[in-house]
Design an enzyme around this catalytic site. Structure first.
Site, PDB file in Angstrom:
ATOM      1  N   CYS A   7       0.871  -1.188   0.000  1.00 38.09           N
ATOM      2  CA  CYS A   7       0.000   0.000   0.000  1.00 38.09           C
ATOM      3  C   CYS A   7       0.903   1.231   0.000  1.00 38.09           C
ATOM      4  O   CYS A   7       2.067   1.139  -0.397  1.00 38.09           O
ATOM      5  CB  CYS A   7      -0.980  -0.019   1.171  1.00 38.09           C
ATOM      6  SG  CYS A   7      -0.230   0.042   2.816  1.00 38.09           S
ATOM      7  N   ASN A  10       2.271   1.404   4.354  1.00 33.66           N
ATOM      8  CA  ASN A  10       2.582   0.111   5.010  1.00 33.66           C
ATOM      9  C   ASN A  10       2.280   0.157   6.513  1.00 33.66           C
ATOM     10  O   ASN A  10       2.951  -0.486   7.309  1.00 33.66           O
ATOM     11  CB  ASN A  10       4.032  -0.311   4.764  1.00 33.66           C
ATOM     12  CG  ASN A  10       4.350  -1.756   5.158  1.00 33.66           C
ATOM     13  OD1 ASN A  10       5.490  -2.083   5.452  1.00 33.66           O
ATOM     14  ND2 ASN A  10       3.357  -2.620   5.165  1.00 33.66           N
ATOM     15  N   CYS A  12      -1.468   0.836   7.409  1.00 33.06           N
ATOM     16  CA  CYS A  12      -2.916   0.589   7.556  1.00 33.06           C
ATOM     17  C   CYS A  12      -3.381  -0.645   6.788  1.00 33.06           C
ATOM     18  O   CYS A  12      -3.727  -1.660   7.377  1.00 33.06           O
ATOM     19  CB  CYS A  12      -3.721   1.811   7.089  1.00 33.06           C
ATOM     20  SG  CYS A  12      -3.447   3.296   8.074  1.00 33.06           S
ATOM     21  N   ARG A  13      -3.406  -0.579   5.443  1.00 28.79           N
ATOM     22  CA  ARG A  13      -4.017  -1.645   4.642  1.00 28.79           C
ATOM     23  C   ARG A  13      -3.125  -2.864   4.471  1.00 28.79           C
ATOM     24  O   ARG A  13      -3.573  -4.002   4.712  1.00 28.79           O
ATOM     25  CB  ARG A  13      -4.414  -1.101   3.255  1.00 28.79           C
ATOM     26  CG  ARG A  13      -5.551  -0.108   3.301  1.00 28.79           C
ATOM     27  CD  ARG A  13      -5.677   0.659   2.005  1.00 28.79           C
ATOM     28  NE  ARG A  13      -4.543   1.555   1.789  1.00 28.79           N
ATOM     29  CZ  ARG A  13      -4.357   2.299   0.717  1.00 28.79           C
ATOM     30  NH1 ARG A  13      -5.219   2.221  -0.286  1.00 28.79           N
ATOM     31  NH2 ARG A  13      -3.326   3.108   0.624  1.00 28.79           N
ATOM     32  N   SER A  14      -1.876  -2.681   4.018  1.00 23.17           N
ATOM     33  CA  SER A  14      -1.060  -3.870   3.719  1.00 23.17           C
ATOM     34  C   SER A  14      -0.683  -4.676   4.972  1.00 23.17           C
ATOM     35  O   SER A  14      -0.556  -5.904   4.874  1.00 23.17           O
ATOM     36  CB  SER A  14       0.178  -3.513   2.878  1.00 23.17           C
ATOM     37  OG  SER A  14       1.005  -2.578   3.518  1.00 23.17           O
ATOM     38  N   ASP A 123      -8.278   4.021   1.135  1.00 18.98           N
ATOM     39  CA  ASP A 123      -7.288   4.368   2.154  1.00 18.98           C
ATOM     40  C   ASP A 123      -8.033   4.814   3.413  1.00 18.98           C
ATOM     41  O   ASP A 123      -8.738   5.822   3.390  1.00 18.98           O
ATOM     42  CB  ASP A 123      -6.424   5.509   1.603  1.00 18.98           C
ATOM     43  CG  ASP A 123      -5.338   5.918   2.573  1.00 18.98           C
ATOM     44  OD1 ASP A 123      -5.336   5.437   3.726  1.00 18.98           O
ATOM     45  OD2 ASP A 123      -4.483   6.723   2.167  1.00 18.98           O
TER      46      ASP A 123
HETATM   47  P1  4NP Z   1      -1.799   2.835   4.121  1.00 25.11           P
HETATM   48  O1  4NP Z   1      -2.446   4.172   4.713  1.00 25.11           O
HETATM   49  O2  4NP Z   1      -1.252   3.171   2.747  1.00 25.11           O
HETATM   50  O3  4NP Z   1      -2.971   1.919   4.031  1.00 25.11           O
HETATM   51  O4  4NP Z   1      -0.735   2.390   5.086  1.00 25.11           O
HETATM   52  C1  4NP Z   1      -1.749   5.379   4.808  1.00 25.11           C
HETATM   53  C2  4NP Z   1      -0.891   5.589   5.849  1.00 25.11           C
HETATM   54  C3  4NP Z   1      -0.231   6.805   5.979  1.00 25.11           C
HETATM   55  C4  4NP Z   1      -0.439   7.775   5.035  1.00 25.11           C
HETATM   56  C5  4NP Z   1      -1.293   7.565   3.981  1.00 25.11           C
HETATM   57  C6  4NP Z   1      -1.948   6.353   3.866  1.00 25.11           C
HETATM   58  N1  4NP Z   1       0.204   9.008   5.167  1.00 25.11           N
HETATM   59  O5  4NP Z   1      -0.058   9.914   4.355  1.00 25.11           O
HETATM   60  O6  4NP Z   1       1.047   9.189   6.069  1.00 25.11           O
END
Ligand code: 4NP
Length: 152
Positions: A7, A10, A12-14, A123
């Protein structure tokens, strides 16, 4: 089989995808490897987001040992399958591919639960209420990947 979940951050989703896929392959008795990475570097070294840890825990999955890292070109050699969460991850990962073999390893994970629809896992970073929905989407997609590979 070696699977990498990707993602943006790294956190939240992955990490959820990694935890869910690990649980499903354990239940199936497979000797597969699963890891996760983010296309961005901002959260490298961090534990998954608290909300992902809580959501996974509510489903009996412990992801607290995971640490974020950035996706790198060498991952195309280390993994057989690279599952991306959304179309932006898809673009960013494919940009680092050096040949057709690399490109062929990369797929949107929701293509397994919703073939041909180019669906993205939303997201949830700015949406506290989105984590359970993300869990359910990933659970269905991982199940759709693992189930046909189980012995009859
Ligand atoms: P992820 O979510 O891609 O599912 O881990 C996010 C985590 C952090 C951020 C964006 C999306 N960020 O902008 O810091």
């Amino acid at each position: 089989m070696k699977i990498l979940m990707v993602c943006l951050g790294n956190i939240c989703r992955s990490p959820l995808a990694e935890g869910i896929m690990k649980q499903k392959i354990r239940e199936a008795g497979f000797d597969w490897e699963v890891d996760s990475a983010g296309t961005g570097h901002w959260h490298a070294g961090q534990q998954p987001d608290r909300r992902s840890i809580v959501t996974a825990g509510q489903h009996g999955i412990d992801i607290t040992e995971q640490r974020a890292r950035q996706f790198q070109g060498a991952d195309f050699e280390r993994f057989d399958k690279i599952f991306v969460m959304d179309t932006e991850n898809l673009r960013n990962v494919l940009r680092l591919a050096r040949n057709e073999e690399h490109r062929a390893k990369v797929e949107l994970i929701l293509d397994y639960s919703h073939p041909g629809q180019d669906r993205s896992v939303p997201d949830p970073y700015y949406d506290d209420d989105g984590f359970e929905e993300v869990f359910q989407m990933l659970d269905r997609a991982c199940e759709a990947f693992v189930l046909p590979r189980k012995n009859p």
